[in-house]
Structure formats: C-alpha cells, structure tokens
Design an enzyme around this catalytic site. Structure first.
Site, PDB file in Angstrom:
ATOM      1  N   ARG A   7       0.699  -1.159  -0.089  1.00 38.19           N
ATOM      2  CA  ARG A   7      -0.072   0.042   0.014  1.00 38.19           C
ATOM      3  C   ARG A   7       0.883   1.087  -0.093  1.00 38.19           C
ATOM      4  O   ARG A   7       2.038   1.420   0.487  1.00 38.19           O
ATOM      5  CB  ARG A   7      -0.991   0.064   1.007  1.00 38.19           C
ATOM      6  CG  ARG A   7      -0.359   0.497   2.437  1.00 38.19           C
ATOM      7  CD  ARG A   7      -1.694   0.173   3.546  1.00 38.19           C
ATOM      8  NE  ARG A   7      -1.051   0.175   5.064  1.00 38.19           N
ATOM      9  CZ  ARG A   7      -1.752  -0.295   6.008  1.00 38.19           C
ATOM     10  NH1 ARG A   7      -2.732  -0.966   5.936  1.00 38.19           N
ATOM     11  NH2 ARG A   7      -1.163  -0.093   7.178  1.00 38.19           N
ATOM     12  N   GLN A  26      -4.495   5.634   3.089  1.00 36.35           N
ATOM     13  CA  GLN A  26      -4.053   4.715   2.551  1.00 36.35           C
ATOM     14  C   GLN A  26      -4.352   3.921   1.343  1.00 36.35           C
ATOM     15  O   GLN A  26      -5.748   3.838   1.059  1.00 36.35           O
ATOM     16  CB  GLN A  26      -4.034   3.494   3.623  1.00 36.35           C
ATOM     17  CG  GLN A  26      -3.460   3.695   4.814  1.00 36.35           C
ATOM     18  CD  GLN A  26      -3.566   2.799   6.174  1.00 36.35           C
ATOM     19  OE1 GLN A  26      -4.552   2.135   6.013  1.00 36.35           O
ATOM     20  NE2 GLN A  26      -2.710   2.763   6.953  1.00 36.35           N
ATOM     21  N   GLN A  40      -8.242   4.233   1.788  1.00 32.98           N
ATOM     22  CA  GLN A  40      -9.015   4.327   3.275  1.00 32.98           C
ATOM     23  C   GLN A  40      -8.429   6.017   3.599  1.00 32.98           C
ATOM     24  O   GLN A  40      -7.260   6.288   3.726  1.00 32.98           O
ATOM     25  CB  GLN A  40      -8.530   3.583   4.305  1.00 32.98           C
ATOM     26  CG  GLN A  40      -9.135   3.921   5.541  1.00 32.98           C
ATOM     27  CD  GLN A  40      -8.925   2.869   6.606  1.00 32.98           C
ATOM     28  OE1 GLN A  40      -9.689   2.960   7.584  1.00 32.98           O
ATOM     29  NE2 GLN A  40      -7.832   2.041   6.314  1.00 32.98           N
ATOM     30  N   TYR A  43     -14.851  -0.428   6.090  1.00 30.00           N
ATOM     31  CA  TYR A  43     -14.307   1.028   6.378  1.00 30.00           C
ATOM     32  C   TYR A  43     -15.442   1.773   6.376  1.00 30.00           C
ATOM     33  O   TYR A  43     -15.846   2.864   5.593  1.00 30.00           O
ATOM     34  CB  TYR A  43     -13.345   1.670   5.260  1.00 30.00           C
ATOM     35  CG  TYR A  43     -11.970   0.814   5.471  1.00 30.00           C
ATOM     36  CD1 TYR A  43     -11.570  -0.055   6.460  1.00 30.00           C
ATOM     37  CD2 TYR A  43     -11.191   0.901   4.156  1.00 30.00           C
ATOM     38  CE1 TYR A  43     -10.133  -0.767   6.333  1.00 30.00           C
ATOM     39  CE2 TYR A  43      -9.966   0.324   4.226  1.00 30.00           C
ATOM     40  CZ  TYR A  43      -9.663  -0.620   5.182  1.00 30.00           C
ATOM     41  OH  TYR A  43      -8.288  -1.340   5.032  1.00 30.00           O
TER      42      TYR A  43
END
Ligand SMILES: Cc1cc2nc3c(=O)[nH]c(=O)nc-3n(C[C@H](O)[C@H](O)[C@H](O)COP(=O)(O)OP(=O)(O)OC[C@H]3O[C@@H](n4cnc5c(N)ncnc54)[C@H](O)[C@@H]3O)c2cc1C
Ligand SMILES: *[C@@H]1O[C@H](CO)[C@@H](O)[C@H](O)[C@H]1NC(C)=O
Ligand SMILES: *[C@@H]1O[C@H](CO)[C@@H](O)[C@H](O)[C@H]1NC(C)=O
Ligand SMILES: *[C@@H]1O[C@H](CO)[C@@H](O)[C@H](O)[C@H]1NC(C)=O
Ligand SMILES: *[C@@H]1O[C@H](CO)[C@@H](O)[C@H](O)[C@H]1NC(C)=O
Ligand SMILES: *[C@@H]1O[C@H](CO)[C@@H](O)[C@H](O)[C@H]1NC(C)=O
Ligand SMILES: *[C@@H]1O[C@H](CO)[C@@H](O)[C@H](O)[C@H]1NC(C)=O
Ligand SMILES: *[C@@H]1O[C@H](CO)[C@@H](O)[C@H](O)[C@H]1NC(C)=O
Ligand SMILES: *[C@@H]1O[C@H](CO)[C@@H](O)[C@H](O)[C@H]1NC(C)=O
Length: 496
Positions: free
Chosen positions: A264, A378, A409, A452
C-alpha cells in the site's frame, strides 16, 4: 425505577418492556449489563468516541444456545438485537448504530479448533485477528485477515477482511467454508454451500443484517516460506507527489504483477505546506531474492527514499511489524480513538486520470497541512489481474468488490484522539474523496468498502456504493428472513 430513568434518558426502552427484558435475561441466566450498572459506561462505549449510543442492555452469552435465547427475548420485547465482536466498527454499528439496542457481545465464544485432516479451523467469533493468527501460525498455517490484532472476526470477516496476503488468498470471507449462525427467528443453523445457501451468501458481505455468527469455519493455508517486510519513506512536493502516485497506479495495474506482493501507498502530513509524507509499505510473500526485482517496478519511478526498512524474515515477523503493537496478543483492551473515516474503491479497468490525482494531491498538500487532525490516507492494492480477490464473480458472495484496483482509506483523528472531532476534519476528508469523484469523467464508477464504514454515505446512494448489483437480492433476502428488523435498523444496514 431505574428503568423509568432509562426511558427518560434514552427514550428507547418502555418501562414494562424494560423490566421484562431484564427479567427474561435473568431467567435465561444470561450475563447482562443495564444502564444503571457500574459496568455500563465501559460496556456500551464505542471504539470511535465520536459516537455515544445507549443500548437497552449489553449481554455476554456463553454458548450459541444463549445467543438464540437472547434473540428470542429481544424479539418478544420488541428490542432490536445486534451482534458485537471486536467492537471496532467505525460508526459504532456493534452497539446498534443508535440508541436502544440489545447488544450480543460474543466475547466468550473463544474456541479455536483445528482439524488436521481437513486443515479447517473452526473459530468462535469472540476471537480477534491477533488470536486466530497466533493460534494458526503456531501450526504453520493462517487465513487471510487484516493487520490490526484487536479487530474482531464477527465484523471483519462478514464485511470483507483485507490484509497483505489477500492478493494470494482472497479476502478473509473468501477463506470461509461455513458459518454457524443464529437467525432472526432465534433458530441455530449451519450455513455453507450445502446448507442454508442463501443465508450463507448474505452473511459473507452483509452479515449484521442477517445473522449472529457464532462460529466461522475457515479453510487454512500453509504460510509462505519467507516474507520480506518493507517500508520506504519520502517527503515530496506537489509535482513529485503527483508523479509517484501515477507511477504507483501504473505499476499496480500491470497484469503480470505477482500476487505474492502485498503493498500500500500511504500519505501523511508533510513537513511544511505544499509537501506530503509518502510511504510504500507491505509484505513480499515470495522468495527473498526476488524482492528488489519486484519492488523496482515501483521504486524506479520514485526518488531516493529518505529512509527505509527491509527485513528478510518470516511471515509471523511480518504480521508483528504491521500490527504496530509489537505483539499480536490481545489481552489488554485496545485504545479508543475519535475519528472520521471514508473509503473509495476504484475500478481496475478505468484508472484515475492525471487531473483527478492532481486535484487530490493539492487537497492533501494544503488542507492536509492546515487541518488540526492527525490523518492518514492508505491506497491499498486489491487488484490487478492476478489478485485472488478479483478471481470471484461479483455475486459469488454478497460482497461485491471483485473488480477493484485500489481501496483507498481516508482516516482523520481529533488531535488528542478524544472528543470533540472538529468540523474542518469532516471537510478535509470529504474534499479529499470529492477531489477525485467529482473530477473523473462520466462512466467511471467508484464504490466503497463495508469494513471502512462511513455513516455519512447514507446521504448518497450508499446502497449502490457498498453493495452494487447485489443489493436487490440482499433486499429480497431481508424481506424473507428479517422483515420486522429483529436485527435493527442500523446505518448502512440492508433495507426492505
Ligand atoms: C485499528 C483498525 C485497523 C483495521 N485494519 C483493517 C485491515 O487491515 N483490513 C480490513 O479489512 N479492515 C480493517 N479494519 C476495519 C475492520 O475490519 C472493521 O472495523 C470491522 O468491521 C470490525 O469488526 P469488529 O467485529 O471488531 O467490530 P464490531 O463493531 O463488533 O462489528 C462491526 C459490524 O459487524 C457486525 N458483527 C459483529 N459481530 C458479528 C457477528 N458475530 N455476527 C454477525 N455480525 C457481526 C456488527 O453488528 C457490526 O455491524 C480496521 C479497523 C480498525 C479500528
Ligand atoms: C471494559 O470492557 C472491555 C471489554 O469490552 C474489557 O476488556 C475491559 O477490561 C473493561 N474495562 C474495565 C475498566 O472494566
Ligand atoms: C475432521 O474432519 C473429518 C472430515 O470432515 C471428520 O471425519 C473428522 O471427524 C474431523 N476430526 C475432528 C477431530 O473433528
Ligand atoms: C507505466 O508502466 C509501463 C510498463 O512498466 C512503463 O513502460 C511506463 O513507463 C509507465 N509509465 C509511467 C508514467 O510510469
Ligand atoms: C513520514 O511518516 C512516517 C509515518 O508516520 C514517519 O515514520 C516518518 O518519519 C515520516 N517521514 C518524515 C521524513 O518525516
Ligand atoms: C533471506 O534469509 C534467509 C534465511 O536467513 C537466507 O537463507 C537468505 O539467503 C536470505 N535471502 C536474501 C536475499 O537475503
Ligand atoms: C499476552 O499478554 C498477557 C499479559 O501481558 C500474558 O499474561 C499472556 O501470557 C500473553 N499471551 C500470549 C499468548 O503471549
Ligand atoms: C451470478 O449471476 C449470474 C448471471 O449474471 C448467474 O448465472 C449465477 O447463477 C449467479 N451466481 C450466484 C452464485 O448467484
Ligand atoms: C457527517 O458529517 C457531519 C459534518 O459534515 C457530521 O457532523 C456528522 O457527525 C457526520 N455523520 C456521521 C454519521 O459520520
């Protein structure tokens, strides 16, 4: 009398119903905490302190039979029932996402059984990611799961479950081969490809709306023989930030990128206005001597890093590193936070344009400096072609994200991680996401990730963003199994 107080305070529990609820739970010998009990503030606290809800009661069943009794008691007393596993929902859905729920905290369901013949692990949903990883890695095996040891299996797996092995193994819910659950009518069922297939389908993607999962059965995998853990850091200006993000996307989208790469790209506050702190981090789950050849596909487009960490070691060491805690042990309670989070899933066949990335970088380089919040963004790689996540059809399970390149995110905490959360923090993250969604050409379709979870998406077409083409079938199943909302009307829950 205490119940009377709770009517006034909470407006949720009618006095007679409340007395009956308590009497019924006591008669069933269920450990329960009510609003007048000393343990109530702790038992009802959300992980995200931005949310404060008042459950009718918090219960701690010791068996699936007790879970069943609690569901029946909730139904009889007209109190909506909700499951809580690790309690890490971003919007407090583990306590119902509003006042007045009967919380079923599954913390006592801690069994972990491993069948040496089938390599299937049967795991109580009171376990956290750290618990299952410690138990399985000791046997040389694991399942796909996220990095935070404290996240509970109940929410994590039923709504996805992404980690650095997901490009090899799929999401946590792809490792499921069966789930034991209590349904809205209180029945205890085993669900799998052979039994209660429709509920099994719904539980893998929209769990909280359909059942309380007590035990999850996972296929397990032999852990990789080696794992290279890495992090590279940069501080870059706007122009360089744009070029590295374009390069990250370009290298990520290559169809020949091996699935052993977990990666990531992270963004944080830069040193001064007009700069951004970048990191590339993750795990290479392949042979150590191939690490640099693979990472160079990214690094050759980046400047020299300011600093870096590369460790040729074991899979377990990699889990520890990414846990950020130095241990997978979940004995101590996790720290709370006060935060707002959002997600943006991008399709792998329609890349972000340079214009969209440019607008996004301007937001993080400027507003990302002025905000009082502590934040990170991220950009997780879920695709591309070789990724096990995308090997499934969109309707294989009710989890719909099967053609995704990135899940981004966006996460901002109040400066001291305590309430209140500042208004400008909402605006910063809304702008960061909006900079891309409003710039991309028509025809580009974005999505959002249920683990999320963002309560503010309920002002948009959240049904489509979270569940896409699977939403209609989920609604049909909701009408069939839970038309009276025994499992409550929580934000982003499936509607009729
Ligand atoms: C610090 C941190 C790190 C994270 N890292 C990752 C990551 O690396 N990868 C990733 O994919 N996600 C990650 N997440 C997101 C995480 O996966 C979700 O927050 C997850 O839903 C939390 O599950 P929980 O059981 O702890 O939460 P809970 O609040 O207990 O539950 C969340 C939802 O699931 C439902 N639910 C809970 N238990 C059950 C059950 N037994 N049966 C049916 N429904 C149930 C609840 O009712 C609620 O709707 C992270 C979150 C945090 C806070
Ligand atoms: C609060 O509850 C958690 C479980 O949710 C428990 O681990 C912790 O010990 C409790 N803390 C106190 C002070 O009671
Ligand atoms: C393991 O699974 C096999 C095949 O389903 C079954 O026959 C056996 O009884 C199981 N073993 C244990 C210890 O449960
Ligand atoms: C994109 O990737 C291809 C293939 O590796 C490479 O030839 C090209 O230079 C890359 N473009 C950018 C802008 O990084
Ligand atoms: C960038 O952020 C990371 C993560 O917080 C931090 O460890 C690193 O020191 C920062 N880099 C610089 C150069 O400030
Ligand atoms: C990685 O570590 C293993 C075990 O210590 C060692 O045998 C191997 O040579 C190392 N490989 C590289 C490329 O450093
Ligand atoms: C976890 O930590 C606790 C307290 O620090 C300790 O007692 C326990 O033995 C640890 N468990 C494992 C599996 O390491
Ligand atoms: C998925 O959808 C296809 C048609 O698009 C259908 O043929 C198939 O049966 C569906 N699969 C499942 C598991 O529902
Ligand atoms: C949505 O955003 C507003 C600020 O714009 C905030 O006040 C509210 O609490 C947010 N709601 C949720 C559920 O996150």
């Amino acid at each position: 009398m205490f119940c009377l107080r709770s009517i006034l305070l909470l407006g949720s529990c009618l006095s007679l119903a409340c007395a009956d609820l308590r009497a019924d739970l006591m008669a069933a010998h269920v450990e329960s905490v009510f609003s007048e009990d000393a343990k109530y503030p702790n038992a009802s606290a959300a992980f995200n302190l931005r949310f404060e809800f008042h459950p009718a009661a918090v219960t701690y069943p010791t068996s699936e039979q007790q879970v069943s009794e609690i569901v029946k008691i909730g139904k009889k007393n007209n109190v909506p029932v909700v499951a809580r596993s690790g309690g890490h929902s971003y919007i407090a859905n583990g306590i119902g996402g509003r006042d007045g729920s009967l919380v079923v905290d599954v913390m006592h369901l801690k069994r972990i059984d491993f069948n040496k013949t089938t390599n299937v692990a049967s795991v109580g949903t009171g376990n956290r990611n750290g618990d299952i990883a410690q138990a399985l890695v000791a046997l040389g095996r694991d399942v796909s799961h996220g990095t935070c040891p404290y996240v509970g299996l109940g929410g994590h797996v039923t709504y996805g479950g992404y980690g650095y092995a997901s490009r090899i193994w799929g999401l946590a819910l792809d490792d499921i081969v069966g789930m034991d659950a209590v349904l809205p009518d209180g029945s205890v069922v085993k669900t799998s490809d052979h039994e209660h297939q429709d509920i099994y389908w719904a539980l893998r993607g929209a769990g909280g709306s359909f059942g309380i999962v007590t035990t999850m059965h996972f296929r397990t995998h032999e852990i990789p023989k080696a794992a290279t853990t890495y992090r590279f850091n940069w501080i870059l200006d706007v122009e360089k930030s744009i070029s590295v993000l374009l390069a990250y996307q370009n290298a990520s989208a290559r169809p020949d990128l091996p699935n052993e790469l977990g990666i990531r790209h992270e963004l944080r506050r830069g040193l001064y206005p007009g700069t951004v702190n970048h990191s590339l981090t993750g795990t290479w789950n392949g042979p150590a001597d191939q690490f640099y050849a693979i990472l160079d596909r990214f690094l050759k487009h980046y400047p020299e890093p300011v600093d870096s960490y590369v460790h040729n070691g074991t899979y377990f060491e990699s889990l520890i590193y990414h846990s950020d805690k130095g241990t997978l042990n979940t004995t101590n309670p996790d720290d709370h936070d006060t935060f707002y989070a959002k997600s943006l899933a991008t399709p792998q066949d329609y890349l972000l344009t340079e214009e969209a990335i440019t607008k996004f970088v301007h937001v993080v380089a400027n507003q990302g400096q002025s905000t009082t919040t502590g934040w990170f963004i991220q950009i997780e790689l879920w695709g591309s072609k070789n990724s096990a996540i995308n090997a499934f059809a969109y309707n294989h399970t009710s989890f719909v994200l099967r053609n995704t390149l990135f899940v981004m995110q966006f996460y901002a905490s109040s400066h001291d991680k305590k309430p209140p959360f500042p208004q400008e923090g909402f605006e910063f993250l809304d702008n960061a996401v909006g900079s891309m969604t409003s710039t991309m050409p028509k025809g580009w379709e974005w999505s959002a990730y249920t683990d999320y979870i963002d309560g503010n998406l309920t002002t948009t077409n959240w049904q489509h963003l979270y569940y896409g083409k699977n939403y209609r079938r989920l609604q049909e199943l909701k009408r069939e199994y839970d038309p009276n909302f025994i499992f409550g009307k929580f934000p982003t829950g499936i509607e009729l």
